[in-house]
Design a protein around this motif. Sequence first.
Motif, PDB file in Angstrom:
ATOM      1  N   GLU A 190      41.133  30.500  71.257  1.00 20.57           N
ATOM      2  CA  GLU A 190      42.461  30.850  70.783  1.00 20.57           C
ATOM      3  C   GLU A 190      42.321  31.946  69.719  1.00 20.57           C
ATOM      4  OE1 GLU A 190      45.315  29.788  71.846  1.00 20.57           O
ATOM      5  OE2 GLU A 190      44.498  28.319  73.267  1.00 20.57           O
ATOM      6  N   PRO A 191      43.319  32.787  69.590  1.00 19.65           N
ATOM      7  CA  PRO A 191      43.221  33.896  68.629  1.00 19.65           C
ATOM      8  C   PRO A 191      42.860  33.450  67.217  1.00 19.65           C
ATOM      9  CG  PRO A 191      45.112  34.212  70.062  1.00 19.65           C
ATOM     10  CD  PRO A 191      44.563  32.854  70.383  1.00 19.65           C
ATOM     11  N   GLY A 192      43.457  32.354  66.739  1.00 17.99           N
ATOM     12  CA  GLY A 192      43.167  31.895  65.393  1.00 17.99           C
ATOM     13  C   GLY A 192      41.729  31.440  65.233  1.00 17.99           C
ATOM     14  N   THR A 193      41.220  30.759  66.241  1.00 24.04           N
ATOM     15  CA  THR A 193      39.826  30.301  66.199  1.00 24.04           C
ATOM     16  C   THR A 193      38.884  31.496  66.247  1.00 24.04           C
ATOM     17  OG1 THR A 193      40.441  28.263  67.352  1.00 24.04           O
ATOM     18  CG2 THR A 193      38.106  28.863  67.349  1.00 24.04           C
ATOM     19  N   ARG A 194      39.196  32.451  67.095  1.00 25.27           N
ATOM     20  CA  ARG A 194      38.348  33.643  67.229  1.00 25.27           C
ATOM     21  C   ARG A 194      38.319  34.438  65.925  1.00 25.27           C
ATOM     22  NH1 ARG A 194      40.268  35.170  71.821  1.00 25.27           N
ATOM     23  NH2 ARG A 194      41.860  36.586  71.004  1.00 25.27           N
ATOM     24  N   ARG A 195      39.419  34.442  65.206  1.00 25.25           N
ATOM     25  CA  ARG A 195      39.511  35.215  63.972  1.00 25.25           C
ATOM     26  C   ARG A 195      38.807  34.515  62.806  1.00 25.25           C
ATOM     27  NH1 ARG A 195      44.431  35.473  64.147  1.00 25.25           N
ATOM     28  NH2 ARG A 195      45.024  33.748  62.771  1.00 25.25           N
ATOM     29  N   CYS A 196      38.827  33.180  62.776  1.00 23.89           N
ATOM     30  CA  CYS A 196      38.381  32.446  61.592  1.00 23.89           C
ATOM     31  C   CYS A 196      36.957  31.921  61.655  1.00 23.89           C
ATOM     32  CB  CYS A 196      39.326  31.271  61.325  1.00 23.89           C
ATOM     33  SG  CYS A 196      41.025  31.769  60.942  1.00 23.89           S
ATOM     34  N   TYR A 197      36.363  31.836  62.845  1.00 19.25           N
ATOM     35  CA  TYR A 197      35.046  31.197  62.958  1.00 19.25           C
ATOM     36  C   TYR A 197      34.058  32.092  63.682  1.00 19.25           C
ATOM     37  CZ  TYR A 197      37.731  27.119  61.585  1.00 19.25           C
ATOM     38  OH  TYR A 197      38.551  26.263  60.903  1.00 19.25           O
ATOM     39  N   ASP A 198      32.797  31.969  63.273  1.00 17.77           N
ATOM     40  CA  ASP A 198      31.742  32.791  63.871  1.00 17.77           C
ATOM     41  C   ASP A 198      30.596  31.971  64.455  1.00 17.77           C
ATOM     42  OD1 ASP A 198      32.849  35.398  63.208  1.00 17.77           O
ATOM     43  OD2 ASP A 198      32.398  34.883  61.114  1.00 17.77           O
ATOM     44  N   GLU A 199      30.515  30.691  64.128  1.00 19.42           N
ATOM     45  CA  GLU A 199      29.429  29.854  64.634  1.00 19.42           C
ATOM     46  C   GLU A 199      29.965  28.883  65.678  1.00 19.42           C
ATOM     47  OE1 GLU A 199      27.577  27.908  61.388  1.00 19.42           O
ATOM     48  OE2 GLU A 199      26.914  29.770  60.429  1.00 19.42           O
ATOM     49  N   PHE A 200      29.325  28.887  66.837  1.00 25.98           N
ATOM     50  CA  PHE A 200      29.795  28.067  67.946  1.00 25.98           C
ATOM     51  C   PHE A 200      28.621  27.413  68.659  1.00 25.98           C
ATOM     52  CE2 PHE A 200      32.986  31.279  67.207  1.00 25.98           C
ATOM     53  CZ  PHE A 200      34.186  30.579  67.303  1.00 25.98           C
ATOM     54  N   ALA A 201      28.927  26.285  69.328  1.00 24.97           N
ATOM     55  CA  ALA A 201      27.948  25.608  70.171  1.00 24.97           C
ATOM     56  C   ALA A 201      28.621  25.323  71.513  1.00 24.97           C
ATOM     57  CB  ALA A 201      27.460  24.311  69.528  1.00 24.97           C
TER      58      ALA A 201
END
Length: 245
Positions: free
Chosen positions: A190-201
């Motif tokens: 989602e746009p908000g998640t893409r904008r606010c977070y950089d670490e993913f699993a």
Amino acid sequence: MLVRPARELLGFVGARHRGGPVRVPHDGTAVLGHLVQSTGVPLTEVGELLLDGVPAETGDRPSDGGVVDVAPVRYPERIRNRFVLDVHLGKLARRMRLLGIDTAYRNDATDEELLERAARQRRVLLTRDRGLLRRRALPEGAYVYASDPARQQTEVLARFEPTPRPWTRCVSCNGQLVEVPKAEIAARLEPGTRRCYDEFARCVACGGIYWPGAHSPRLRAIVESALRRAARDDHLVEGPGSVQG
């Protein structure tokens, strides 16, 4: 033959026997484990056995007329740290996966499938089905005494002492989580998640995506409680609770 289950095990026997020893018919051929299980007590919940005051084994063949004292299993019981849960323990399964404990679970698994998976994958079957624990095909199992998922989690941690590895398993499918570059999964965010977070699993099995912001305060509280328990050097070892009759 008289069988005297400990107080903690009386909930497994018939209500009419809970005030005293259970008289079990014995023809001289049955082994001790069979006689104990005939009272309703699964061997998974049995610790020390005394035959006429002398330590005995489940495979012993006693003569008729003896008295068998049955103690509950002692905690911690370090046998395996891989589990399979029956269909009624879905909330516990998610909690265990959240803690990084290898936990197989399907909400439509039959008893036969549970037994086969426990044997094939060498997993401990956790269940509140007493009859399932008395099946001969079951290699290792344990009765879950508590009915509340939080207390069930505490019980499993006390009994088996698995090492928590939080945020390393998918809570949906039990797959391993591995770090994944943001660029690889950006289109799924989602746009908000893409904008606010950089670490993913990402789950290697089902492809589910996880990131730090998905950890709600409730989930963090579950993890922190488990880590505090694991870190205690002199923690309280709890025995089995009472069985609901």
